[in-house]
Design a protein around this motif. Structure first.
Motif, mmCIF file in Angstrom:
data_model
loop_
_atom_site.group_PDB
_atom_site.id
_atom_site.type_symbol
_atom_site.label_atom_id
_atom_site.label_comp_id
_atom_site.label_asym_id
_atom_site.label_seq_id
_atom_site.Cartn_x
_atom_site.Cartn_y
_atom_site.Cartn_z
ATOM 1 N N THR A 196 66.233 12.241 52.102
ATOM 2 C CA THR A 196 65.435 11.611 51.042
ATOM 3 C C THR A 196 65.697 12.166 49.641
ATOM 4 N N LYS A 209 59.022 13.906 48.218
ATOM 5 C CA LYS A 209 60.078 13.161 48.899
ATOM 6 C C LYS A 209 60.386 13.728 50.276
ATOM 7 N N TYR A 226 60.578 4.920 51.751
ATOM 8 C CA TYR A 226 61.115 5.982 52.609
ATOM 9 C C TYR A 226 61.341 5.539 54.059
#
Ligand code: B12
Ligand code: SF4
Ligand code: SF4
Length: 308
Positions: A196, A209, A226
Motif C-alpha cells: 500500500t 495506509k 485499498y
C-alpha cells in the motif's frame, strides 16, 4: 544478578533478554514520535497522543524505577507450519493465542524469582504492547536489535519475527550496551514489498495506509481504494518483515507453549460472514481477534476484496 536474570528469562521461554536503565529515552526519539503524530501518520490511534511523557520515561510508569528488563519472544513458525494459498491470510503473530497475558504471566514469575534472590522491597511493572512505553527504543538500548527502514526492531540473528515486553523494576542492574544501528543503506526491499505504500525510502511510515492498521485498528470502514491491495489479508500484514534480508538467518520458534492456530486461515470469507457471536468466541477464544470483534472481522472479509 544480570546473568541469573537472563538465564531465568531463557528458562521462562523467552529468546533474548537485555537490560537498560530506566532513564528517559533519547530526545531524538521523542522528537521523531511527536513529528510523526503531527504529520497525521498515527491515523485514528488517538491513544498514541496521550501519556507522551510516560511513553519516553519509564520512571513515570513505576516510581523509583532504576532498570528495565527487555525480552523478545520469537514467533517465527517452522517451515512445515507455514501454509500458502489459504482462503484468508492472517499475519503470523495473529495466528497465536493473545501474547499479552502470556508474556505478563512470565514476568510475574520473573519478578518472584528476583524477589527471592534480592529480598522484598523491590517493585515491578510489567509492560507488554498496550502500556504507553516506547518498546522498540528501549529494546534497542537494551541491546536486542536495531530499528530498520521497515520500523521493525531487527536482530541480525533472529530477524524481526519476535514480540517485545518490558519489566520495569526499582532494582539497580548493570545496563547492557545499546545495539549499534546497522544501516539499511541502498536496500529498500521492505519499501518495495509494502502493498500500500505505507513505507517510504526516506524511512517514513504512514499508518493510515498500513494493512496492519486498516485491518486491526481502524474503527470505521476501510477505504475502498485499498481493497485490491489488502486482498485476502484479514488481520495484520507481514510483507515488510518477510522481504527483509535479515530474515534469512532467523531460526524457528523454540517456545511451543504459545498456542498456534495456522488452521484459522482455512476459514472461508463466507464462513466468517455467517459466523455467530457464539461461534466467534469459541473459535478465537484468548486471541487478538476478540479485541477486533466479530463486526470488524466481517468488515475485513468483505466479498468485494476477495473477488479482486
Ligand atoms: C501503534 C503500534 C502499531 C501501529 C503503528 C506501527 C508503527 N510502526 O508505529 C500498527 C497498528 C500499524 C502496528 C503494526 C504492526 N505492529 Co505494532 N505496535 C504499535 C505500538 C503499540 C506502538 C508503536 C509506536 O509507538 N509507534 C509510533 C512510531 C513513531 O514508533 P516506531 O515506529 O516504533 O519508532 C520508534 C523508534 O523505533 C524510533 N524511530 C523509528 N524510526 C526512527 C527514525 C529516526 C530518525 C529516529 C531518530 C528514531 C526513529 O522512534 C520511535 C519512538 O521511539 C507498539 C508497542 C509499544 N508500546 O511500543 C507495537 C509494536 C511496535 N508492534 C509490533 C508488531 C509485531 C507489529 C506488526 C508486525 C503486526 C503485524 N504483523 O501486522 C506490524 C508492523 C508494522 C510496521 N512495519 O511497523 C511489535 C514489534 C516487534 C518488533 N520486532 O519490532 C510491537 C513492539 C508490539 C510488541 N510488544 O511486540 N503497530
Ligand atoms: S505491515 Fe504491510 S502494509 Fe504495513 S508497512 Fe508493512 S508491508 Fe506495508
Ligand atoms: S528490507 Fe532492507 S531496507 Fe528494509 S529494513 Fe530490511 S535491510 Fe532495511
Amino acid at each position: 544478578m544480570n546473568k541469573l536474570i537472563k538465564q531465568y528469562c531463557m528458562e521462562l521461554g523467552f529468546d533474548a533478554a537485555g537490560i537498560t536503565t530506566a532513564d528517559g529515552v533519547d530526545a531524538e526519539h521523542i522528537e521523531y514520535f511527536k513529528g510523526w503524530l503531527d504529520d497525521g501518520f498515527a491515523a485514528k490511534m488517538s491513544y498514541l497522543h496521550r501519556n507522551i511523557e510516560k511513553r519516553f520515561e519509564p520512571g513515570q510508569l513505576l516510581k523509583g524505577a532504576k532498570s528495565v528488563i527487555c525480552v523478545a519472544l520469537n514467533y517465527r513458525p517452522a517451515a512445515e507450519e507455514i501454509f500458502d494459498d489459504t482462503p484468508i491470510r492472517i499475519a503470523r503473530f495473529g495466528q497465536y493465542e493473545d501474547y499479552h497475558p502470556f508474556i505478563k504471566d512470565r514476568f510475574f514469575q520473573l519478578a518472584e524469582f528476583i524477589k527471592n534472590e534480592t529480598g522484598d522491597g523491590i517493585r515491578f511493572k510489567a509492560c507488554v504492547d498496550s502500556a504507553p512505553i516506547a518498546e522498540r527504543a528501549l529494546a534497542q538500548r537494551a541491546g536486542l536489535g536495531f530499528v530498520g527502514r521497515n520500523h521493525m526492531l531487527i536482530n541480525p540473528e533472529m530477524g524481526s519475527q519476535f514480540l517485545l515486553g518490558e519489566l520495569i523494576t526499582t532494582l539497580e542492574l548493570e545496563p547492557d550496551e545499546p545495539f549499534e544501528q546497522i544501516p539499511c543503506g541502498d536496500c529498500g526491499r521492505c519499501v518495495r514489498a509494502c502493498p500500500t505504500g505505507a513505507l517510504s525510502f526516506d524511512g517514513s511510515f504512514d499508518a493510515r495506509k498500513c494493512i496492519s492498521y486498516l485491518t486491526i485498528e481502524e474503527p470505521d470502514d476501510i477505504p475502498a481504494e485499498y481493497n485490491n491491495k489488502i486482498s485476502n489479508r484479514i488481520f495484520g500484514c507481514d510483507e515488510c518483515i518477510l522481504a527483509c534480508p535479515h530474515e534469512l538467518r532467523g531460526a524457528a520458534r523454540k517456545n511451543k507453549d504459545l498456542k498456534f492456530h495456522p488452521e484459522w486461515q482455512n476459514l472461508t470469507p463466507d464462513q466468517i460472514q455467517n459466523m455467530t457471536e457464539v461461534e466467534f468466541q469459541k473459535i478465537f477464544v484468548n486471541s487478538g481477534f476478540i479485541r477486533l470483534g466479530l463486526d470488524r472481522l466481517k468488515r475485513n472479509c468483505k466479498s468485494s476484496r476477495f473477488s479482486l
